[in-house]
Write a protein that holds these residues in place. Sequence first.
Motif, short mmCIF file in Angstrom:
data_model
loop_
_atom_site.label_atom_id
_atom_site.label_comp_id
_atom_site.label_asym_id
_atom_site.label_seq_id
_atom_site.Cartn_x
_atom_site.Cartn_y
_atom_site.Cartn_z
N ALA A 276 0.83 -1.21 0.00
CA ALA A 276 0.00 0.00 0.00
C ALA A 276 0.86 1.25 0.00
O ALA A 276 0.58 2.21 -0.72
CB ALA A 276 -0.92 0.01 1.22
N LEU A 277 1.92 1.24 0.80
CA LEU A 277 2.76 2.43 0.88
C LEU A 277 3.47 2.68 -0.45
O LEU A 277 3.64 3.82 -0.88
CB LEU A 277 3.79 2.28 2.00
N ARG A 278 3.85 1.56 -1.12
CA ARG A 278 4.52 1.74 -2.40
C ARG A 278 3.55 2.27 -3.44
O ARG A 278 3.89 3.10 -4.27
CB ARG A 278 5.10 0.39 -2.85
N PHE B 90 -0.64 8.69 1.01
CA PHE B 90 -1.55 7.84 1.79
C PHE B 90 -1.97 8.53 3.07
O PHE B 90 -3.11 8.41 3.52
CB PHE B 90 -0.85 6.52 2.10
N PHE B 91 -1.03 9.26 3.68
CA PHE B 91 -1.33 9.86 4.98
C PHE B 91 -2.10 11.15 4.86
O PHE B 91 -2.51 11.71 5.87
CB PHE B 91 -0.02 10.11 5.74
N PHE B 92 -2.30 11.65 3.65
CA PHE B 92 -3.01 12.92 3.49
C PHE B 92 -4.27 12.79 2.67
O PHE B 92 -4.90 13.78 2.35
CB PHE B 92 -2.07 13.96 2.84
N SER B 93 -4.66 11.57 2.31
CA SER B 93 -5.83 11.42 1.46
C SER B 93 -6.99 10.87 2.27
O SER B 93 -6.83 10.00 3.11
CB SER B 93 -5.48 10.46 0.31
N THR B 94 -8.22 11.39 2.01
CA THR B 94 -9.38 10.90 2.74
C THR B 94 -10.17 9.88 1.95
O THR B 94 -11.25 9.49 2.35
CB THR B 94 -10.34 12.06 3.09
N GLU B 95 -9.65 9.42 0.83
CA GLU B 95 -10.35 8.40 0.05
C GLU B 95 -10.40 7.09 0.82
O GLU B 95 -9.41 6.72 1.45
CB GLU B 95 -9.56 8.12 -1.25
N TRP B 96 -11.51 6.38 0.77
CA TRP B 96 -11.50 5.01 1.29
C TRP B 96 -12.48 4.23 0.44
O TRP B 96 -13.59 3.98 0.83
CB TRP B 96 -11.86 4.96 2.78
N ASP B 97 -12.02 3.86 -0.75
CA ASP B 97 -12.90 3.21 -1.71
C ASP B 97 -12.47 1.77 -1.88
O ASP B 97 -11.46 1.50 -2.52
CB ASP B 97 -12.80 3.98 -3.04
N GLU C 69 -10.40 0.42 -4.97
CA GLU C 69 -9.06 0.18 -4.45
C GLU C 69 -8.23 1.45 -4.31
O GLU C 69 -7.06 1.49 -4.70
CB GLU C 69 -8.31 -0.83 -5.34
N LYS C 70 -8.85 2.51 -3.78
CA LYS C 70 -8.08 3.72 -3.48
C LYS C 70 -8.22 3.98 -1.99
O LYS C 70 -9.33 4.11 -1.49
CB LYS C 70 -8.64 4.92 -4.25
N PHE C 71 -7.10 4.04 -1.29
CA PHE C 71 -7.17 4.17 0.15
C PHE C 71 -6.33 5.33 0.64
O PHE C 71 -5.27 5.63 0.10
CB PHE C 71 -6.67 2.89 0.84
N GLY C 72 -6.79 5.98 1.67
CA GLY C 72 -6.01 7.06 2.27
C GLY C 72 -6.29 7.06 3.76
O GLY C 72 -7.41 6.82 4.19
N GLY C 73 -5.28 7.34 4.54
CA GLY C 73 -5.44 7.17 5.97
C GLY C 73 -5.86 8.41 6.73
O GLY C 73 -6.01 8.35 7.94
N LEU C 74 -6.08 9.55 6.05
CA LEU C 74 -6.25 10.79 6.80
C LEU C 74 -7.48 10.77 7.70
O LEU C 74 -7.44 11.25 8.84
CB LEU C 74 -6.35 11.98 5.82
N TYR D 125 -6.10 -4.99 2.30
CA TYR D 125 -5.42 -5.64 3.41
C TYR D 125 -4.17 -4.86 3.80
O TYR D 125 -3.95 -4.57 4.98
CB TYR D 125 -5.06 -7.04 2.93
N SER D 126 -3.36 -4.48 2.80
CA SER D 126 -2.12 -3.81 3.19
C SER D 126 -2.37 -2.37 3.58
O SER D 126 -1.59 -1.81 4.36
CB SER D 126 -1.05 -3.95 2.11
N SER D 127 -3.47 -1.75 3.10
CA SER D 127 -3.80 -0.41 3.59
C SER D 127 -4.16 -0.46 5.06
O SER D 127 -3.82 0.43 5.83
CB SER D 127 -4.96 0.19 2.82
N LEU D 128 -4.88 -1.53 5.47
CA LEU D 128 -5.21 -1.66 6.88
C LEU D 128 -3.94 -1.82 7.71
O LEU D 128 -3.80 -1.25 8.79
CB LEU D 128 -6.16 -2.85 7.09
N PHE D 129 -2.99 -2.62 7.19
CA PHE D 129 -1.72 -2.76 7.88
C PHE D 129 -0.99 -1.42 7.95
O PHE D 129 -0.33 -1.10 8.95
CB PHE D 129 -0.83 -3.79 7.19
#
Lengths: 331, 340
Positions: free
Chosen positions: A60-62, A68-75, A79-84, A295-299
């Motif tokens: 996910a980080l790659r 990743f840390f600044f995006s609010t997407e959680w689709d 398959e687009k994820f962001g952790g903000l 899965y790896s975004s959750l990790f």
Amino acid sequence: MKSSPDASKGIKLTAEVAKMMKFQRFQDYFFHKITLFFASLVLVILAGILISLVINAWPALREFGPGFFFSTEWDVVGEKFGGLTAIYGTLITSILALIIAIPVSFGIAVFLTEICPNWLKRPLGTAVELLAAVPSIIYGMFGLFVFAPIFSSHIQPFLTDTVGQIPFLGVLFRGPANGIGLLCAALILAFMVIPFITSVMRDVFEIVPPVLKESAYGIGCTTWEVVTRIVLPYTRAGVVGGVMLGLGRALGETMAVTFVIGNAHRITPSFFAPGSSIASTLANEFGEAEPGLHYSSLFALGLTLFIITFIVLALAKWMLANMERAQGTKN
Amino acid sequence: MRTKIAKIFLLGALASATVSSFAIDITGAGASFPAPVYSKWAEAYQKQTGNKVNYASIGSSGGIKQIREKTVDFGATDAPLKGDALDKDGMVQFPAIIGGVVAVVNLPGFKPGELKLDGETLANIFNGDINNWNAAQIAAVNPGKKLPDQAITVVTRSDGSGTTAVFTDYLTKANKRWADSIGSGAIVKWPALSTVGGKGNEGVSANVSRVKGSIGYVEYAYAKLNKMTTLQLKNLDGKFVSPSLDSFKAAAAGANWSSTPGMGISMTNQPGANSWPIAAASFILMYKDPANKEKSSEAIKFFEWAFKNGASTAVELEYVPLPANVTDYIAKNVWSNIAK
């Protein structure tokens, strides 16, 4: 029971005494290695957790990079994820919980040590410790079934009418009063964290040498002056430690927060709005995430929480070092 | 001393061997949609045969994951797997029960079945276009009713759910904008600003019960058990129907089970004057060549028993039991593929 050999008197070692000494040397060596093993187990487990988090979060980080840390997407479908959203939820609920908990805990600790009549000290102290021992899921149930209705029918309208009317800050306290959301989660966290911080504060306040406090009282200090000028400076390490303990619990709290935070994947200016925290996102989605970006975004979120906790700990140590240095130069 | 210890060990081993041969425990996990009826069946089955069936209601996506990881003996999902996915995993799929997904609201003053909605309006509420109960679109479908000035809170599932897949499948068929922008699936991106997520059908029921002015979607058994306010929906034929055993049966009447590999047909928006527009079947996943053949056969025996004896329990909870021709088809064409 044999008398122990006295080497200074030059008594010759009998065979039995020599055997006993050899056995004791072996015991010491064994004890030394066993405790070393347990201590290094801690390091191994820590390293293991960190390594497995990094390995599993790497896809996910790659893929998303630091964005990743600044995006609010959680689709999940796209398959687009962001952790903000999750990071914001975790930080806001924990900080709000601490803002409420620290003054309250401080007040309880001061009351218990300075002002409380003797007959009330034991029951009140035990009550605080019992509260600290209540499992967090009970707090979640209490929050959802007892506190949330009270929150939505009394506290939220009150806040909307008073603080919600302030020009700029007010938007934080406006919105539909559904009784679940960031502020409700923060209040439940505050309930959970207060007993922890209170216990630690009370324990460190009690070990302040009475002679210091009595000297202060003797020259005419008020209780407030004694607490702020004598007790707090003496116990600053313990107080900071207690606050960090509470913050650590608030950051990682899962079930209580999942029940009342509303599980919405968006950031809204209002504290009344539903949101999600890292722990609640993991609790909701981990059970069914297929190996892949989800899965790896959750990790990656888990790794973020690990890093946040580490930063908090480092900040605490730095703050303490600064305080002690300041005291050193002042003295 | 040593012979004494040896004797105790031997006795213990014998005792545990005999005890374990009495009852076989099987585990299943997955959809919360059929969880009420599966647990009632498991209770009755244990009373009759002594074998225990443990069912964990963790959501359809959880059920699919657990059966893929072989941690359970059968998985349950409302969102059926497609034929090629089944072949890749080496699994078979069969329906176990039919039920309906209903929309529930928290509007004090409205009786169950009093408020009416159609697919368009429902989709517009769930995508956030309509955010107050006194909106003109809702009033148009409810002539003569006084609608309160109350903000709408949308309650959805926060976990991967077959109930969500069925509900969004209906919204996709009923509203073209929904089909283009959001689509259907076990987890979708709910656009409404007020969206609150609950875990499991249980979580959605709890949230709707507590938040005034909220609307959510749950399996009908949850709405009935918790005495929630359900809505009438307009079906494909243009009639407003209330959710009930008869309307679910009407929707299931025209189902062509053998048309899709894995029997994974969709039952939303079916024709028929009395059809409930959001009916669905819930499916069971099992391996063709299971690792533990004894437990797999036991699971088949459980479902065989449930199909024969569980109909009245299902009807009590307002699920539609599978008709006899479907259960015969399953026994002949699906269970025969599972190695015993």
